[in-house]
Design an enzyme around this catalytic site. Structure first.
Site, PDB file in Angstrom:
ATOM      1  N   SER A 136      -3.260   6.629   5.640  1.00  0.00           N
ATOM      2  CA  SER A 136      -2.815   5.712   6.471  1.00  0.00           C
ATOM      3  C   SER A 136      -3.801   5.285   7.689  1.00  0.00           C
ATOM      4  CB  SER A 136      -1.303   6.014   7.417  1.00  0.00           C
ATOM      5  OG  SER A 136      -1.260   5.033   8.361  1.00  0.00           O
TER       6      SER A 136
ATOM      7  N   SER B  83       0.685   3.631   2.381  1.00  0.00           N
ATOM      8  CA  SER B  83       0.486   4.359   3.682  1.00  0.00           C
ATOM      9  C   SER B  83       1.978   4.961   3.957  1.00  0.00           C
ATOM     10  CB  SER B  83       0.112   3.545   4.567  1.00  0.00           C
ATOM     11  OG  SER B  83       0.842   2.466   4.831  1.00  0.00           O
TER      12      SER B  83
ATOM     13  N   SER C  76       0.920  -1.070  -0.012  1.00  0.00           N
ATOM     14  CA  SER C  76      -0.011   0.039   0.011  1.00  0.00           C
ATOM     15  C   SER C  76       0.924   1.193   0.099  1.00  0.00           C
ATOM     16  CB  SER C  76      -0.958   0.020   1.258  1.00  0.00           C
ATOM     17  OG  SER C  76      -0.213   0.317   2.587  1.00  0.00           O
TER      18      SER C  76
ATOM     19  N   LYS D 124       4.684   0.770  10.198  1.00  0.00           N
ATOM     20  CA  LYS D 124       4.483   1.931  10.366  1.00  0.00           C
ATOM     21  C   LYS D 124       5.765   2.800  11.322  1.00  0.00           C
ATOM     22  CE  LYS D 124       0.005   1.829   9.174  1.00  0.00           C
ATOM     23  NZ  LYS D 124      -0.384   2.411   7.887  1.00  0.00           N
TER      24      LYS D 124
END
Length: 273
Positions: free
Chosen positions: A216, A38, A36, A99
């Site tokens: 995100s 994010s 993705s 993250k």
């Protein structure tokens, strides 16, 4: 007799190889791919990372399939703010997420107009040159899956340079206490994550955010299966991102071997964190 001996040796070799791979992936390093956007701008769809397993210690989630062979966490270490970490996403711990660590136990985190407020002080956020990246096949494929209006999220972020399509995103440089800096994207002024009430990070948990702030699902929102994650227990940590091992734009075809090379984004290989 010779045939039986060769078979036994081959089976023994496979067992040893499997054990080696199990130990390597569980306790030393493991690959991780980016599905993705994010973590843009640092990470793009199609990046493949090497994740170190030892920096934060070990739990059941260090092992393949989350096998419950390790009680709690052993050899535990607390991440540093700014680390990019892979972890099992709450609430059901079924997916791997990646993250950036923003809040540690005891920190108070809030969002005000898109600015992170850490322990009552805004994290400096400086506008820098826009991120300009070519539209690639894996971005097109991802936008179809998300039902996005454009592979650049929205049509206003698309740009043409010559005959090529590009995405142009507003980019900023954040600097944490202690001087650690990284780039973030802010593509949606006034988005749902731009203003959040202060939250105290409890002992044993982390506040995690994606660098692409408006794309995100992270600790700013309550945990939801397949979506946002809420606060992340430290025992969910899988490892620390070390460097990019490979990157592809998604245009390769298995039956056309030369496209394996033309699809590679060679300049991204070896980039650290």
């Amino acid at each position: 007799m010779t045939s039986k001996s060769e078979t036994r040796d081959f089976v023994g070799f496979l067992i040893k190889l499997g054990l080696f791979v199990f130990i390597l992936r569980s306790f030393i390093v493991a690959p991780f791919n980016i599905p993705s956007e994010s973590m843009q701008p640092r990470l793009l769809i199609g990046d493949y990372l090497i994740v170190a397993k030892w920096p934060y210690g070990y739990s059941r989630y260090s092992l393949p399939f989350g096998m419950p062979l390790i009680p709690g966490r052993i050899l535990a270490n607390t991440p540093e703010r700014g680390d990019v970490a892979v972890f099992k996403a709450p609430p059901d711990q079924s997916l791997d997420y990646i993250k950036r660590v923003i809040g540690l136990p005891g920190d108070v985190i809030a969002m005000q107009d898109g600015v992170v407020v850490l322990n009552g002080k805004p994290i400096p956020k400086q506008k820098i040159a826009d991120l300009v990246i070519p539209v690639t096949q894996n971005m097109i494929d991802a936008s179809r899956g998300e039902s996005a209006l454009s592979p650049c999220y929205r049509p206003e972020f698309e740009a043409m340079i010559g005959s090529e399509r590009y995405c142009r995103y507003p980019r900023f440089r954040e600097t944490l206490p202690g001087g650690r800096s990284y780039d973030v994207l802010d593509v949606d002024q006034g988005g749902p994550g731009d203003n959040r009430e202060p939250i105290v990070v409890p002992e044993g948990q982390l506040f995690m955010m994606g660098d692409n702030r408006d794309r995100s699902a992270d600790s700013r929102f309550p945990a939801r299966s397949g979506g946002a994650i809420g606060l992340v227990p430290m025992q969910n940590l899988v490892g620390k991102a070390m460097f990019s091992a490979f990157s592809t734009d998604g245009s390769a075809h298995w039956l056309l071997p030369w496209t394996w090379f033309t699809a590679a984004r060679w300049s991204r290989i070896g980039e650290g964190f």
